[in-house]
Structures are given as structure tokens and as C-alpha cells.
Motif scaffolding. Structure first.
Motif, PDB file in Angstrom:
ATOM      1  N   THR A 233       0.861  -1.175   0.000  1.00 28.42           N
ATOM      2  CA  THR A 233       0.000   0.000   0.000  1.00 28.42           C
ATOM      3  C   THR A 233       0.898   1.226   0.000  1.00 28.42           C
ATOM      4  O   THR A 233       2.122   1.111  -0.126  1.00 28.42           O
ATOM      5  CB  THR A 233      -0.947  -0.010   1.215  1.00 28.42           C
ATOM      6  OG1 THR A 233      -1.893   1.056   1.100  1.00 28.42           O
ATOM      7  CG2 THR A 233      -0.185   0.125   2.529  1.00 28.42           C
ATOM      8  N   LEU A 234       0.312   2.391   0.127  1.00 32.33           N
ATOM      9  CA  LEU A 234       1.080   3.635   0.209  1.00 32.33           C
ATOM     10  C   LEU A 234       0.891   4.265   1.574  1.00 32.33           C
ATOM     11  O   LEU A 234      -0.211   4.251   2.136  1.00 32.33           O
ATOM     12  CB  LEU A 234       0.638   4.623  -0.872  1.00 32.33           C
ATOM     13  CG  LEU A 234       0.933   4.244  -2.328  1.00 32.33           C
ATOM     14  CD1 LEU A 234       0.281   5.244  -3.279  1.00 32.33           C
ATOM     15  CD2 LEU A 234       2.432   4.183  -2.578  1.00 32.33           C
ATOM     16  N   LEU A 235       1.966   4.815   2.119  1.00 28.18           N
ATOM     17  CA  LEU A 235       1.922   5.607   3.341  1.00 28.18           C
ATOM     18  C   LEU A 235       2.676   6.896   3.062  1.00 28.18           C
ATOM     19  O   LEU A 235       3.878   6.864   2.798  1.00 28.18           O
ATOM     20  CB  LEU A 235       2.559   4.851   4.511  1.00 28.18           C
ATOM     21  CG  LEU A 235       2.684   5.634   5.826  1.00 28.18           C
ATOM     22  CD1 LEU A 235       1.313   6.093   6.314  1.00 28.18           C
ATOM     23  CD2 LEU A 235       3.388   4.801   6.897  1.00 28.18           C
ATOM     24  N   ASP A 236       1.953   8.002   3.078  1.00 26.70           N
ATOM     25  CA  ASP A 236       2.546   9.303   2.735  1.00 26.70           C
ATOM     26  C   ASP A 236       3.229   9.245   1.374  1.00 26.70           C
ATOM     27  O   ASP A 236       4.320   9.800   1.178  1.00 26.70           O
ATOM     28  CB  ASP A 236       3.534   9.755   3.810  1.00 26.70           C
ATOM     29  CG  ASP A 236       2.862  10.019   5.152  1.00 26.70           C
ATOM     30  OD1 ASP A 236       1.652  10.325   5.138  1.00 26.70           O
ATOM     31  OD2 ASP A 236       3.533   9.889   6.183  1.00 26.70           O
ATOM     32  N   GLY A 237       2.621   8.533   0.435  1.00 25.16           N
ATOM     33  CA  GLY A 237       3.120   8.469  -0.929  1.00 25.16           C
ATOM     34  C   GLY A 237       4.226   7.473  -1.176  1.00 25.16           C
ATOM     35  O   GLY A 237       4.656   7.297  -2.313  1.00 25.16           O
ATOM     36  N   ALA A 238       4.719   6.802  -0.130  1.00 25.06           N
ATOM     37  CA  ALA A 238       5.805   5.828  -0.270  1.00 25.06           C
ATOM     38  C   ALA A 238       5.248   4.412  -0.127  1.00 25.06           C
ATOM     39  O   ALA A 238       4.334   4.176   0.674  1.00 25.06           O
ATOM     40  CB  ALA A 238       6.888   6.070   0.769  1.00 25.06           C
ATOM     41  N   PRO A 239       5.791   3.439  -0.878  1.00 24.95           N
ATOM     42  CA  PRO A 239       5.283   2.068  -0.785  1.00 24.95           C
ATOM     43  C   PRO A 239       5.584   1.431   0.568  1.00 24.95           C
ATOM     44  O   PRO A 239       6.651   1.648   1.151  1.00 24.95           O
ATOM     45  CB  PRO A 239       6.004   1.329  -1.920  1.00 24.95           C
ATOM     46  CG  PRO A 239       7.212   2.156  -2.206  1.00 24.95           C
ATOM     47  CD  PRO A 239       6.847   3.568  -1.897  1.00 24.95           C
ATOM     48  N   LEU A 274      -8.377  -4.451   9.101  1.00 20.89           N
ATOM     49  CA  LEU A 274      -7.231  -5.331   8.921  1.00 20.89           C
ATOM     50  C   LEU A 274      -6.147  -4.941   9.920  1.00 20.89           C
ATOM     51  O   LEU A 274      -5.712  -3.786   9.960  1.00 20.89           O
ATOM     52  CB  LEU A 274      -6.685  -5.206   7.498  1.00 20.89           C
ATOM     53  CG  LEU A 274      -5.753  -6.314   7.017  1.00 20.89           C
ATOM     54  CD1 LEU A 274      -6.498  -7.640   6.906  1.00 20.89           C
ATOM     55  CD2 LEU A 274      -5.129  -5.952   5.668  1.00 20.89           C
ATOM     56  N   ALA A 275      -5.737  -5.903  10.749  1.00 17.35           N
ATOM     57  CA  ALA A 275      -4.623  -5.699  11.666  1.00 17.35           C
ATOM     58  C   ALA A 275      -3.337  -6.058  10.935  1.00 17.35           C
ATOM     59  O   ALA A 275      -3.166  -7.208  10.507  1.00 17.35           O
ATOM     60  CB  ALA A 275      -4.787  -6.553  12.914  1.00 17.35           C
ATOM     61  N   LEU A 276      -2.451  -5.074  10.772  1.00 18.22           N
ATOM     62  CA  LEU A 276      -1.190  -5.307  10.072  1.00 18.22           C
ATOM     63  C   LEU A 276      -0.173  -5.837  11.074  1.00 18.22           C
ATOM     64  O   LEU A 276       0.121  -5.183  12.078  1.00 18.22           O
ATOM     65  CB  LEU A 276      -0.690  -4.014   9.432  1.00 18.22           C
ATOM     66  CG  LEU A 276      -1.710  -3.252   8.577  1.00 18.22           C
ATOM     67  CD1 LEU A 276      -1.045  -2.072   7.879  1.00 18.22           C
ATOM     68  CD2 LEU A 276      -2.382  -4.173   7.565  1.00 18.22           C
ATOM     69  N   LEU A 277       0.367  -7.014  10.828  1.00 24.72           N
ATOM     70  CA  LEU A 277       1.218  -7.704  11.786  1.00 24.72           C
ATOM     71  C   LEU A 277       2.701  -7.625  11.451  1.00 24.72           C
ATOM     72  O   LEU A 277       3.537  -7.594  12.339  1.00 24.72           O
ATOM     73  CB  LEU A 277       0.806  -9.178  11.889  1.00 24.72           C
ATOM     74  CG  LEU A 277      -0.679  -9.433  12.189  1.00 24.72           C
ATOM     75  CD1 LEU A 277      -0.966 -10.926  12.162  1.00 24.72           C
ATOM     76  CD2 LEU A 277      -1.061  -8.819  13.522  1.00 24.72           C
ATOM     77  N   GLU A 278       3.020  -7.617  10.157  1.00 27.95           N
ATOM     78  CA  GLU A 278       4.412  -7.568   9.723  1.00 27.95           C
ATOM     79  C   GLU A 278       4.505  -6.696   8.479  1.00 27.95           C
ATOM     80  O   GLU A 278       3.772  -6.908   7.508  1.00 27.95           O
ATOM     81  CB  GLU A 278       4.942  -8.970   9.434  1.00 27.95           C
ATOM     82  CG  GLU A 278       6.441  -9.017   9.183  1.00 27.95           C
ATOM     83  CD  GLU A 278       6.960 -10.436   8.999  1.00 27.95           C
ATOM     84  OE1 GLU A 278       8.134 -10.585   8.624  1.00 27.95           O
ATOM     85  OE2 GLU A 278       6.191 -11.383   9.221  1.00 27.95           O
ATOM     86  N   LEU A 279       5.413  -5.707   8.515  1.00 23.30           N
ATOM     87  CA  LEU A 279       5.484  -4.719   7.448  1.00 23.30           C
ATOM     88  C   LEU A 279       6.921  -4.512   6.996  1.00 23.30           C
ATOM     89  O   LEU A 279       7.865  -4.916   7.679  1.00 23.30           O
ATOM     90  CB  LEU A 279       4.903  -3.367   7.918  1.00 23.30           C
ATOM     91  CG  LEU A 279       3.510  -3.384   8.547  1.00 23.30           C
ATOM     92  CD1 LEU A 279       3.638  -3.406  10.062  1.00 23.30           C
ATOM     93  CD2 LEU A 279       2.717  -2.172   8.118  1.00 23.30           C
ATOM     94  N   GLN A 280       7.061  -3.808   5.866  1.00 23.38           N
ATOM     95  CA  GLN A 280       8.389  -3.489   5.351  1.00 23.38           C
ATOM     96  C   GLN A 280       8.340  -2.144   4.630  1.00 23.38           C
ATOM     97  O   GLN A 280       7.886  -2.067   3.485  1.00 23.38           O
ATOM     98  CB  GLN A 280       8.896  -4.574   4.401  1.00 23.38           C
ATOM     99  CG  GLN A 280      10.322  -4.332   3.915  1.00 23.38           C
ATOM    100  CD  GLN A 280      10.822  -5.467   3.043  1.00 23.38           C
ATOM    101  OE1 GLN A 280      10.065  -6.355   2.666  1.00 23.38           O
ATOM    102  NE2 GLN A 280      12.105  -5.450   2.711  1.00 23.38           N
ATOM    103  N   PRO A 281       8.825  -1.087   5.283  1.00 20.67           N
ATOM    104  CA  PRO A 281       8.888   0.207   4.592  1.00 20.67           C
ATOM    105  C   PRO A 281       9.907   0.162   3.465  1.00 20.67           C
ATOM    106  O   PRO A 281      10.820  -0.671   3.467  1.00 20.67           O
ATOM    107  CB  PRO A 281       9.340   1.173   5.706  1.00 20.67           C
ATOM    108  CG  PRO A 281       9.173   0.425   6.990  1.00 20.67           C
ATOM    109  CD  PRO A 281       9.309  -1.025   6.658  1.00 20.67           C
ATOM    110  N   ALA A 282       9.766   1.053   2.508  1.00 18.78           N
ATOM    111  CA  ALA A 282      10.707   1.122   1.389  1.00 18.78           C
ATOM    112  C   ALA A 282      12.121   1.340   1.909  1.00 18.78           C
ATOM    113  O   ALA A 282      12.365   2.178   2.773  1.00 18.78           O
ATOM    114  CB  ALA A 282      10.317   2.259   0.448  1.00 18.78           C
ATOM    115  N   GLY A 283      13.055   0.525   1.399  1.00 22.11           N
ATOM    116  CA  GLY A 283      14.455   0.665   1.774  1.00 22.11           C
ATOM    117  C   GLY A 283      14.809   0.102   3.124  1.00 22.11           C
ATOM    118  O   GLY A 283      15.926   0.301   3.620  1.00 22.11           O
ATOM    119  N   SER A 284      13.878  -0.627   3.747  1.00 24.69           N
ATOM    120  CA  SER A 284      14.132  -1.176   5.077  1.00 24.69           C
ATOM    121  C   SER A 284      13.860  -2.678   5.071  1.00 24.69           C
ATOM    122  O   SER A 284      13.555  -3.271   4.046  1.00 24.69           O
ATOM    123  CB  SER A 284      13.242  -0.481   6.109  1.00 24.69           C
ATOM    124  OG  SER A 284      13.577  -0.879   7.421  1.00 24.69           O
TER     125      SER A 284
END
Length: 306
Positions: A233-239, A274-284
């Protein structure tokens, strides 16, 4: 039995190893040409090529099976049967006619449901409660050949495409060994084309979550797109990739963050949340919701998808 084996990914490598372990003579292995992979985009052999070379088997990587050269190589192999699993190239009729006992395909669905390139992911997306392996006789159509045997597997609520792939790879390897052992006794059964569904190839674009969808459908999407192409998805325009999630109660505007504290990151959907359990910001790297929120606080009312 003298076998030409054609396949490319790990799903196919499991079957190749099982056939070799069962004592069959693998006279030739066909696989896709080496492809760039990894951060350095270094040319990398397929899983099937790696398995074949480890066993000292002859490997061929034609770009097409429509050329006279490729067909001559197959003819010279003088195989009893050709076994195909997620190969990635079309077999022309001239190739289908070469082996004495024809060409058999290991398909990761209960045909005629989910013909095509992505049967594992499409089954999860659709909410199917079971899938399986079909061993079929190949014809010129797309997964349309007569069926020789089927093995059903349940799809669990926590199954991802990765976990289901691994279970199906083992089932497919066992199924093709059993089919060849009893080939003379297996009666071909024609598929009912009216029941067919098509498992289209996945795209990165479709893996972008549409928060207007029900939470249950989005939870299935996260599981189906794990690991490739990865739900996002997008958060503040970043994937922002989402690797694990579950449907929970909640209401709000689609995409609105309802809770964002401790290990709770809950987003409103078209129905439920939807409860988000595991995420990955761009570049991380991949991280838990708690670790994500520790480094990137998100105020309730913030919207994802923008």
C-alpha cells in the motif's frame, strides 16, 4: 523408465529429485535459460538446473522448443515419457508427439479449476478451502489435457502462497512417482471445460491493496501475494509492503488507521478492519508492527493508500 524432465522453479526441482530417487533414468533435463537475479543481477541457474547438475544429469536450456535443433535433441534422447512441471515454455505438437508414452504435466491445482500460471495464489485469493495436484496428459491447450490422478490438500487459514507451494511441491513429487509406477492402470478422464477457471499471471499492480475491499478478502490477498509480488500500500506516498495481517472488527473510512499503538496497527476496510502484523517500509527490512510503530509513529486518522 527413460524420462525427459522439463521444469524450472523449486516446485519442479522437487519432482526431478523424486523421480531420480525412484530409480528412473533421467536422460535429459530441460529448463529455462539462466536469468539475472539478486542485488547484483548475476546470471543464476534455475532450481531445476542446480538439482540436475548436482546429480550429473544432462541439461539443455533452449529459448524455444519450436526449432528443429531443439526437437532433434529431444528425439535423440529416445525417452519413454516427458514429465513437465512449471517449465515456462510452450510444447508444440511435434514435441508432445515424441515420447512413446506422451507428456505428463504436474499441475498445482485440482483441474479444471485454476488452469494457468498462478493456481496457488488464485486459490488463496478466491477463498478456496482446498487445492491439490493433478497429473494430466498434455495436449496443445493450456492445462486442458485428460487427467490421470489427483491428490487434494486443504488450504489452512494461515497458509501463504509460500507455505502452500512447499506442501504442493512435496505432493506433486509423490504424485508423479506414483503415477509412473501405475501408468498402465490409470484411465484418462476428460476435464469438464464448463467448470474451468483461469489462474492469470500475477502482477505487482494487482498486489496493491484496495482498502475498499472487505477485510477478509484483503487478509487473503496478503497471504496469496507472499512472498511474490508482495502485498503493498502507500503511506505518505511511499510504498509499504505488508507481509502478514488478519481480519478484525472495526469500522471507519476505507484506508483509515483506527489504532496505532503498542503492537496494534489496525486499518479500516470496506467491511471490517485489517490488523497489520508484519510490514516493510521502502528501503528497510521486514519488521513487526510494534517495531514499525516504534520508528514511525502513525496517528489514528492517517490514511493508507495515498
Amino acid at each position: 523408465m527413460r524420462i525427459i524432465f522439463a521444469g524450472t522453479p523449486p516446485f519442479a526441482a522437487a519432482a526431478l529429485n523424486a523421480l531420480a530417487d525412484a530409480g528412473h533414468e533421467i536422460v535429459l533435463v530441460l529448463t529455462q535459460p539462466d536469468r539475472p537475479a539478486g542485488r547484483g543481477m548475476k546470471l543464476t541457474p534455475s532450481a531445476v538446473k542446480q538439482a540436475a547438475l548436482a546429480r550429473g544429469l544432462a541439461v539443455s536450456q533452449p529459448a524455444s522448443l519450436k526449432t528443429q535443433e531443439a526437437q532433434a535433441e529431444l528425439r535423440e534422447a529416445n525417452a519413454d515419457v516427458m514429465v513437465v512441471a512449471a517449465y515456462g515454455l510452450i510444447l508444440p505438437q511435434a514435441v508432445l508427439d515424441l515420447p512413446r508414452l506422451g507428456c505428463l504435466n504436474i499441475h498445482a491445482s485440482l483441474l479444471p479449476r485454476w488452469r494457468g500460471a498462478a493456481p496457488i495464489q488464485r486459490a488463496i485469493l478466491a477463498g478456496d478451502t482446498e487445492t491439490g495436484i493433478t497429473i494430466m496428459q498434455m495436449d496443445a491447450g493450456l492445462d486442458t489435457g485428460a487427467m490421470l490422478s489427483k491428490v487434494a490438500l486443504p488450504i489452512g487459514d494461515a497458509d501463504t502462497a509460500a507455505s502452500l507451494h512447499d506442501a504442493l511441491a512435496v505432493a506433486g513429487a509423490d504424485a508423479i512417482v506414483a503415477a509412473l509406477a501405475h501408468l498402465a492402470d490409470l484411465a484418462p478422464v476428460a476435464q469438464n471445460d464448463t467448470l474451468a477457471t483461469y489462474a492469470a499471471k500475477l502482477s505487482k499492480e494487482e498486489a496493491q491493496l484496495d482498502w475498499r475491499q472487505p477485510a477478509a478478502a484483503l487478509a487473503r490477498a496478503v497471504r496469496a501475494y507472499c512472498p511474490v509480488p508482495g502485498a503493498w500500500t502507500l503511506l505518505d506516498g511511499a510504498p509499504l509492503k505488508i507481509w502478514a495481517a488478519r481480519a478484525v472488527d472495526g469500522a471507519g473510512e476505507a484506508g483509515e488507521i483506527l489504532r496505532a499503538d503498542g503492537d496494534q496497527l489496525v486499518v479500516a476496510c470496506g467491511a471490517g478492519a485489517l490488523a497489520l502484523l508484519e510490514l516493510q517500509p521502502a528501503g528497510s527490512k521486514r519488521m513487526t508492527a510494534q517495531a514499525f510503530l516504534a520508528g514511525r509513529p502513525c496517528a489514528p486518522g492517517t490514511h493508507l493508500g495515498r
